[in-house]
Scaffold this motif. Sequence first.
Motif, mmCIF file in Angstrom:
data_model
loop_
_atom_site.group_PDB
_atom_site.id
_atom_site.type_symbol
_atom_site.label_atom_id
_atom_site.label_comp_id
_atom_site.label_asym_id
_atom_site.label_seq_id
_atom_site.Cartn_x
_atom_site.Cartn_y
_atom_site.Cartn_z
ATOM 1 N N UNK B 103 3.842 -0.619 -12.998
ATOM 2 C CA UNK B 103 4.337 0.748 -12.755
ATOM 3 C C UNK B 103 4.518 1.046 -11.272
ATOM 4 N N UNK B 104 3.684 0.436 -10.432
ATOM 5 C CA UNK B 104 3.773 0.691 -8.996
ATOM 6 C C UNK B 104 4.940 -0.083 -8.384
ATOM 7 N N UNK B 105 5.140 -1.310 -8.874
ATOM 8 C CA UNK B 105 6.269 -2.113 -8.398
ATOM 9 C C UNK B 105 7.567 -1.383 -8.700
ATOM 10 N N UNK B 106 7.611 -0.846 -9.916
ATOM 11 C CA UNK B 106 8.792 -0.127 -10.367
ATOM 12 C C UNK B 106 9.050 1.120 -9.511
ATOM 13 N N UNK B 107 7.958 1.698 -8.995
ATOM 14 C CA UNK B 107 8.105 2.873 -8.145
ATOM 15 C C UNK B 107 8.509 2.502 -6.729
ATOM 16 N N UNK B 108 8.417 1.220 -6.408
ATOM 17 C CA UNK B 108 8.833 0.785 -5.084
ATOM 18 C C UNK B 108 7.764 0.946 -4.021
ATOM 19 N N UNK B 109 6.501 0.872 -4.420
ATOM 20 C CA UNK B 109 5.445 0.975 -3.416
ATOM 21 C C UNK B 109 5.319 -0.330 -2.632
ATOM 22 N N UNK B 110 4.689 -0.246 -1.479
ATOM 23 C CA UNK B 110 4.478 -1.437 -0.655
ATOM 24 C C UNK B 110 3.312 -2.270 -1.161
ATOM 25 N N UNK B 111 3.279 -3.516 -0.673
ATOM 26 C CA UNK B 111 2.281 -4.497 -1.100
ATOM 27 C C UNK B 111 0.844 -3.995 -0.998
ATOM 28 N N UNK B 112 0.516 -3.503 0.176
ATOM 29 C CA UNK B 112 -0.877 -3.115 0.441
ATOM 30 C C UNK B 112 -1.309 -2.003 -0.498
#
Lengths: 321, 222
Positions: B103-112
């Motif tokens: 879900x976070x990847x899909x939101x485009x958050x950064x790695x850290x």
Amino acid sequence: MANKRAVRNRSPRLLDRPGIWFNHHLQSIIATLGRLMDTPLPTGMTIAVIGISLSLPASLYVMTENLRTMAGGWDQSAAVSLFLKLETSDKDAEKVAARLRAWPEISQVHLIKRDQALAEFRALGGFEEALEQLKSNPLPVVLAIYPNHFNASPENLERLRIRLLNLPESDFARMDTLWLKRFQAILDLVQSASMLLGGLLGLGVLLIVGNTIRLEILNRRIEIEIMELVGATHAFIRRPFLYTGAWYGLLGGLTAWLLVSIAVLLLQRPVSRLATLYRSEFDLSGLGLSATGVILGGSILLGLIGSWVAVNRHLETSELS
Amino acid sequence: MIRFEHVFKRYPERGEALSDIGFEMSPGEMVFLTGHSGAGKSTLLRLIGLLERPSRGKIFVNGRNLASMPRRQIPFHRRQVGMIFQDHRLLPDRSVFDNVALPLVVMGLGHKEIGRRVRAALDQVGLLKRERATPVALSGGEQQRVGIARAVVARPPVLLADEPTGNLDPDLSREIFVLFERFHYVGVTLLIATHDLNLVSSMRHRTITLDEGRVVDDSGDW
Ligand SMILES: Nc1ncnc2c1ncn2[C@@H]1O[C@H](COP(=O)(O)OP(=O)(O)OP(=O)(O)O)[C@@H](O)[C@H]1O
Ligand SMILES: [Mg+2]
């Protein structure tokens, strides 16, 4: 109100963070290539099919371009043979030649004297007896006129021929450019045909990429469904497939370029040997920079469109959206 | 937080799966949804997650009318609604970490940021040590907890669970429900469809009962 703000904060405004946005794309580009490399055989086959399809119109293009250059060389040697009236003496002919040399559209005038013409005619052989019977030389003075090749279009040549014909000393003027015109018309035809072929094979490439991506989507439909469940936008789901399609296009285009270049390299020697036989020099040229750009750009575009259509078809029929 | 107004859902092959559903949940409420098999529990949850559209009626989530929500807004709506499924819906070829991170990847958050939040979510469900494992190497209860971590990792205000303990033994089921209660205490709105009436009655939360697509009992707030 507070909730609304929370919504804002949670939905990322990617453009506000260009670094992250760029990183995501870069990652996606590299990741999709990695995925393709994971299955070298099917990937290689798809790329080969695309490459071979594109190499066909590309090699036709190279062929016609080379023939055009070759024909350009012939253009320069195309001469108008001006036959002067029989009563014109060699001396008068010299004067005519001198006058013609001053014309801007003429680069060279080569004079063939009556005796010289007769000697050449004799040398051809077979006419000795016939010539013996004649009391006088039946051959006129001929001026071989080489037009200035900068404006040696068929129309200009025709205009020059008529102007020469109107000289008081001239009997008739012959121009060997009809075959050239025909040849050029054929070249045009072949080039149009190769464009048509290019269009058809381009459509083929579109279908190949589209179908390959469709199978890939089918393989990953559970993953896609889960991504939709956790809130992936269509653009996000589409992205890796678009990059995959672009990779197929790029690699297929490079393959086509390689195939054509190898073919040109292999034909280089026989062609220049053939040219030497005709006492001319000719170097086969390959795909130029702009043609290479068109092939690579076109194939990437085809890959993109093919995958775009495939992904959209899937997303449109998906029950979750 | 969630409000249904005269909601109907009709399937062409079956007829009405939901008829005239109306109820309201306030923010931070924890509600059980029960009823016989085929009563329409899953259908109701799917409507809230916009996995399907109602045939008739209005559904409000977080003040927004789902009926008038354009298609391209749906992904952003789903980020507000964490969903947990009986069959987990995990990606078998990805690690626990990657599954939870989705879900976070899909939101485009950064790695850290992703790493930080995923570990926090895994910690909450007690699976911090298994982040490298793949789901197939986990027990059913562990898989369900991975599913829960994925649902809460983006900290959605609403959590939906469709028979989250359907395949688990009573002890594991209780563990999962205790976990849900923890989210309830920090203000998450939860709607949990379940058959497990023993657990439901022991936990003393509002319970909505469906029968043949209708609300036949709404025990009210406790
Ligand atoms: N996609 C669909 N197409 C047609 N009918 C459906 C569809 N989804 C659900 N139904 C029908 O709607 C009714 C309600 O189904 P639903 O899955 O909501 O029940 P449920 O309460 O979740 O049951 P269970 O406890 O068995 O999961 C059922 O009769 C089912 O057959
Ligand atoms: Mg169900």
